[in-house]
Every structure is written in C-alpha cells, then in structure tokens.
Design a protein around this motif. Structure first.
Motif, PDB file in Angstrom:
ATOM      1  N   CYS A 148       0.838  -1.190   0.000  1.00 42.73           N
ATOM      2  CA  CYS A 148       0.000   0.000   0.000  1.00 42.73           C
ATOM      3  C   CYS A 148       0.877   1.245   0.000  1.00 42.73           C
ATOM      4  O   CYS A 148       1.861   1.306   0.737  1.00 42.73           O
ATOM      5  N   ASN A 155      -0.573   4.303   0.515  1.00 36.78           N
ATOM      6  CA  ASN A 155      -1.435   5.385   1.004  1.00 36.78           C
ATOM      7  C   ASN A 155      -1.005   6.026   2.314  1.00 36.78           C
ATOM      8  O   ASN A 155      -1.309   7.184   2.556  1.00 36.78           O
ATOM      9  N   PHE A 156      -0.370   5.278   3.160  1.00 33.69           N
ATOM     10  CA  PHE A 156       0.067   5.828   4.449  1.00 33.69           C
ATOM     11  C   PHE A 156      -1.040   6.563   5.199  1.00 33.69           C
ATOM     12  O   PHE A 156      -0.880   7.722   5.582  1.00 33.69           O
ATOM     13  N   CYS A 157      -2.164   5.905   5.373  1.00 34.07           N
ATOM     14  CA  CYS A 157      -3.176   6.460   6.275  1.00 34.07           C
ATOM     15  C   CYS A 157      -2.469   6.591   7.618  1.00 34.07           C
ATOM     16  O   CYS A 157      -1.689   5.700   8.001  1.00 34.07           O
ATOM     17  N   TYR A 177      -2.955   6.189  10.651  1.00 37.18           N
ATOM     18  CA  TYR A 177      -3.100   5.219  11.753  1.00 37.18           C
ATOM     19  C   TYR A 177      -2.554   3.838  11.402  1.00 37.18           C
ATOM     20  O   TYR A 177      -2.490   2.961  12.246  1.00 37.18           O
ATOM     21  N   CYS A 178      -2.176   3.607  10.145  1.00 36.12           N
ATOM     22  CA  CYS A 178      -2.045   2.234   9.649  1.00 36.12           C
ATOM     23  C   CYS A 178      -0.602   1.744   9.490  1.00 36.12           C
ATOM     24  O   CYS A 178       0.242   2.407   8.876  1.00 36.12           O
ATOM     25  N   VAL A 220       0.205  -1.041   7.859  1.00 32.81           N
ATOM     26  CA  VAL A 220       0.358  -1.899   6.674  1.00 32.81           C
ATOM     27  C   VAL A 220       1.500  -1.472   5.728  1.00 32.81           C
ATOM     28  O   VAL A 220       2.330  -2.307   5.344  1.00 32.81           O
ATOM     29  N   PRO A 221       1.593  -0.191   5.335  1.00 33.50           N
ATOM     30  CA  PRO A 221       2.682   0.154   4.406  1.00 33.50           C
ATOM     31  C   PRO A 221       4.066  -0.160   4.967  1.00 33.50           C
ATOM     32  O   PRO A 221       5.007  -0.391   4.214  1.00 33.50           O
ATOM     33  N   GLN A 260      -4.193  -5.319  -0.716  1.00 34.03           N
ATOM     34  CA  GLN A 260      -4.449  -4.349   0.352  1.00 34.03           C
ATOM     35  C   GLN A 260      -5.203  -3.147  -0.198  1.00 34.03           C
ATOM     36  O   GLN A 260      -5.966  -2.508   0.488  1.00 34.03           O
ATOM     37  N   HIS A 302     -10.134   1.196  -1.932  1.00 32.71           N
ATOM     38  CA  HIS A 302     -10.004   2.534  -1.335  1.00 32.71           C
ATOM     39  C   HIS A 302     -10.989   3.458  -2.063  1.00 32.71           C
ATOM     40  O   HIS A 302     -11.010   3.475  -3.295  1.00 32.71           O
ATOM     41  N   GLN A 331     -13.918   4.825   7.266  1.00 30.97           N
ATOM     42  CA  GLN A 331     -13.066   5.111   8.443  1.00 30.97           C
ATOM     43  C   GLN A 331     -13.596   6.191   9.374  1.00 30.97           C
ATOM     44  O   GLN A 331     -13.510   6.048  10.583  1.00 30.97           O
ATOM     45  N   ARG A 359      -6.754  10.312   4.576  1.00 31.84           N
ATOM     46  CA  ARG A 359      -7.500   9.373   3.734  1.00 31.84           C
ATOM     47  C   ARG A 359      -7.650   9.855   2.289  1.00 31.84           C
ATOM     48  O   ARG A 359      -7.965   9.064   1.399  1.00 31.84           O
TER      49      ARG A 359
END
Ligand code: 5AD
Ligand code: SF4
Length: 430
Positions: free
Chosen positions: A142, A144-146, A148-149, A151-152, A186, A222, A249, A261
């Motif tokens: 991913c 996106n680098f939200c 809170y996340c 995952v990246p 993702q 997304h 979200q 987001r």
C-alpha cells in the motif's frame, strides 16, 4: 489476505509431502501467521506463543512465526522468542519449505526480505481444499500511508502482478472446479495504477469472459481509487457480484484529513450514490475507526450520521489502536479507552439494527446462492452465500454443494438469512 497466505504456505509444504492439520498436538510443524494491524492481535499472539513454548518443550516441534508481526519485529524476534525455529516476513512466505528444512536440522532460519520482492505474489495454491471458491492475489502492499495504519510499513509499497499471470491462474482454477474468485490486495482497486499493464476494470472484463467462473469479487477498495469506469463494471459485468467493501473510516471531514484518507465525506457519499444508481441491489459494507486522536463527540455524531444515511449492509468497526511507526501515534488529544469503547458500543448497536433491517428487506426476494457446505447448526441444512455476500441457510442435501441454486428468502436475521430452494440456476438474480 492472511488466510490466503496460510493456504499458499500449506500448498508449498504439501508439495514436500506434509499434510495440514488444525490440531497442534498432532503437528510436527506449527506456523503462527500473524497480523499487527491492531494491538489486540499482537497481545493475542504473545499469549499464544507462551502456550506453544510449553507444548514445544513437552513434545518437540518445529515452530515458525510468519506475517506482519514477524516483519515488524524483524530485528528482535529471534531474541524475543528464543524458542522459535524460523521466522518469515509477508514477502518471504514462498521460502517456507526451505525454512522448515533448515529448522528441522536445528539451523534457525530468518528472512524479512525486501518488500518489493514479488515471489510471494506468484505462489498459486490451486484448489488444494477442493472448494468452489478461492482467493487470487493480484497486488500487494500500500502506498497510502493512512496516518493510523501499519500496513505500508510491514507489507511494503504497492506491487501488482502481471495480468497475464492472473488470467492464467484463474483459467486454471476454473478447470479445477472453482466457480467464484475473490481478487485480493491491500488496495485492490489501485491495481496497476500508473503502470503499463491493463487497468483494474480491464482485468475484471477479462476475468468475466473466463468459462466456468460464475462469480467475481474483490477486496479491499479505497474510496479514492473507485473510478467511474470501475463503478460502471457493476452494471455491465454479469459475473461481478453486487457487493463492495468500501471502508470510510470516519464520517468527519476533519478526522478524515487527520487520517490522511484523501477524500471527503461528500465524495464518499457521491460514490455510494453512483454505485447504487448503476446497481440498485448492491450490498455495501465498510470499515470504520472510532476514538481516533482528537475525535470529538461532534465528530463521532458525524460518523453515526453517515452510517444512518448510507445504511451499510455490514460494518466492521474498531477502536483506534496506536501503532508503531505510524504518524497518528504522535498525535495529541488521545481519546480515552473508555470513551472510545463507549462510542464503539453505540455504533455497533446502531449498525446491528441497520443490518437486521437490510436482511429483513430481503424477505420474499429470490437470490442466487452458491452452496458451500452443510450448515454448522443443523444436519439437514445447507449453507451458502448470495451474490450480495449474505449467508443463507436452507433445507437441502450435500449433492448441492458447489452448485448455484435459486433460494427464496423467508426470514432475515442479524447475521444470516433463512431460505427455501426454488431451483438450480445459471443466470443472474440479486
Ligand atoms: N486502529 C484501529 N483500527 C485500525 N485499522 C487499521 N489500522 C487501525 C488502527 N491503528 C482498521 C481500519 C482498516 C481495517 C482493516 O482495520 O478500519 O480498514
Ligand atoms: Fe492501511 Fe488501507 Fe490506508 Fe493502506 S489504504 S494505509 S492498507 S488503511
């Protein structure tokens, strides 16, 4: 994604002569595949490892840890858990057989290789479970680098698989009896974004033409990457199921900005309305976080307002959990855990009533169901899913497993539907 990663590892190990078991006591090798998206998953992992340490001491086994926690803890996991024999990050699961081999020779094995590595994407587990539906990974990572996340940081940047490989895998799956494929990534709808291979809607069109495949789904999308062309597919592709998981979200624009987001609630609502214009029966589910740093009661009420207006078929809601590496972990104005859980309870109670309302609205309608198995609740009942991804239980026999049947919905409950079989189907209903 994690479930499919387990299938990939099971397939790689079965080609080395190993059989899969869920029973720890009869296993020679135990693999703990991990997720670190929220703190709770991490806490569960460490308590499970405590129990496995005792079993390993008692009977001796090869013990491995794979997945996101392994990647997150890559510099320390060998010391933190000195009793484990191997550990692989999500991009290294294709090396599982090698890892078990080394570990069996008392040679500890660790690989947390570069996240850009595509080898893990290329493992094709086929139809090892002899089922009628399966997952197919089309991209990973991913960008996106939200805020809170994690995952990246643990799954790395986006990498898309070649469309010709995906098509070939699905053609092969159709010859093995698979009728339903769920495309995984993702950030699945940013498949090949900026690349020179075909776009995601074009990939869907290609899969729609594969004989034997009756249903196509994809997760997770997304909202920002939900293009008009993709929305159009819900009206034009007969195999694309009428369901989408579209996390929003938060219902507050201020919080969405803090979350990084990349869309507003107005844009989100517009996409929902376009989806429903194109496909009236589409079932929409979402993810949502409450108690994000700085979330006020007014922000939370905006989330409740969005949920009230959109009327999601289902909602996965979570209390915010601060994660290592992420930008939000440093934000001020933490919401207390008590407040976050109080809001979560209110939201979940409200959503439950909406889900029940959506399921009750199905009563009297006829739906196509892919029969999956015997129901866990009754020997005489079979279970399957509608195209809108709702679970239906109905009287039937095991020779129906794997077929598409028309079922009249006679009762809608909070988590499932009760139906009565009309006849086998080949065509499209709702
Ligand atoms: N805290 C709480 N929920 C989170 N999610 C992702 N990161 C966090 C976090 N730090 C949720 C999001 C995402 C889903 C998979 O998990 O809602 O869509
Ligand atoms: Fe995480 Fe999804 Fe945001 Fe990517 S798009 S950073 S996976 S929440």
């Amino acid at each position: 994604m994690n479930e499919h990663d387990m299938e990939k590892m099971a397939c790689l190990l079965s080609s080395k002569g190993m059989d899969r078991t869920q029973d720890v006591n009869s296993a020679d090798v135990v693999i703990v595949n991990t997720c670190c998206i929220r703190e709770k998953a991490e806490q569960k992992f460490y308590s499970l490892m405590g129990r496995l340490k005792k079993i390993k001491r008692r009977k001796g086994l090869v013990l491995g840890v794979t997945g996101c926690i392994a990647q997150q803890e890559k510099d320390a996991i060998g010391e933190k858990l000195p009793f484990i024999d191997f550990s692989l990050g999500p991009s290294s699961i294709h090396r599982v057989a090698e890892a078990v081999d080394h570990a069996s020779r008392k040679d500890r094995f660790f690989d947390f290789s570069d996240n850009g590595c595509t080898a893990s994407l290329l493992v094709e587990p086929g139809n090892a479970n002899k089922k009628f539906k399966t997952y197919v990974t089309i991209m990973k990572g991913c960008n996106n680098f939200c805020s809170y996340c994690i995952v990246p940081y643990v799954r790395g940047r986006e990498v898309s698989r070649e469309s010709s490989d995906i098509m070939r895998e699905i053609e092969n799956l159709s010859t093995l009896g698979i009728k339903e494929v769920t495309l995984l990534g993702q950030n699945v709808n940013s498949y090949n974004k900026g690349g020179d291979d075909i776009s995601f809607p074009e990939l869907l069109k290609g899969i729609n033409a594969i004989n034997g495949i009756e249903r196509i789904r994809f997760v997770t999308s997304h909202p920002r990457d939900l293009s008009n062309e993709l929305i159009e597919c819900f009206g034009s592709l007969n195999k694309l199921c009428e369901s989408i998981h579209l996390p929003f979200q938060s219902g507050s624009d201020r919080v969405l900005k803090l979350m990084n987001r990349g869309y507003t609630t107005e844009e989100y609502r517009k996409k929902v309305s376009l989806l429903r214009q194109r496909c009236a029966d589409i079932a929409i589910t979402a993810d949502c976080i409450v108690g994000f740093p700085g979330e006020s009661e007014d922000d939370f009420e905006l989330t409740m307002g969005l949920v009230n207006d959109v009327r999601f078929d289902g909602l996965f809601s979570f209390a915010y959990s601060p994660r290592k590496f992420t930008a939000a972990a440093n934000l001020p104005d933490e919401v207390s855990r008590e407040m976050a859980f109080e809001r979560l309870t209110r939201l979940q109670k409200y959503q439950k009533s909406i889900t029940l309302e959506c399921n009750k609205a199905m009563e009297g309608k006829v739906a196509e169901v892919l029969v999956e198995d015997r129901s866990k609740h009754s020997r005489e009942e079979m279970t399957g899913r509608t195209r809108t991804n709702k679970i239906v239980n109905f009287q039937g026999s095991s020779d129906m497993i794997g077929s598409l049947v028309e079922v009249e919905i006679v009762k809608g409950y909070a988590n499932s539907l009760k139906g009565e079989v009309r006849k086998p189907t080949g065509g499209r209903t709702c």
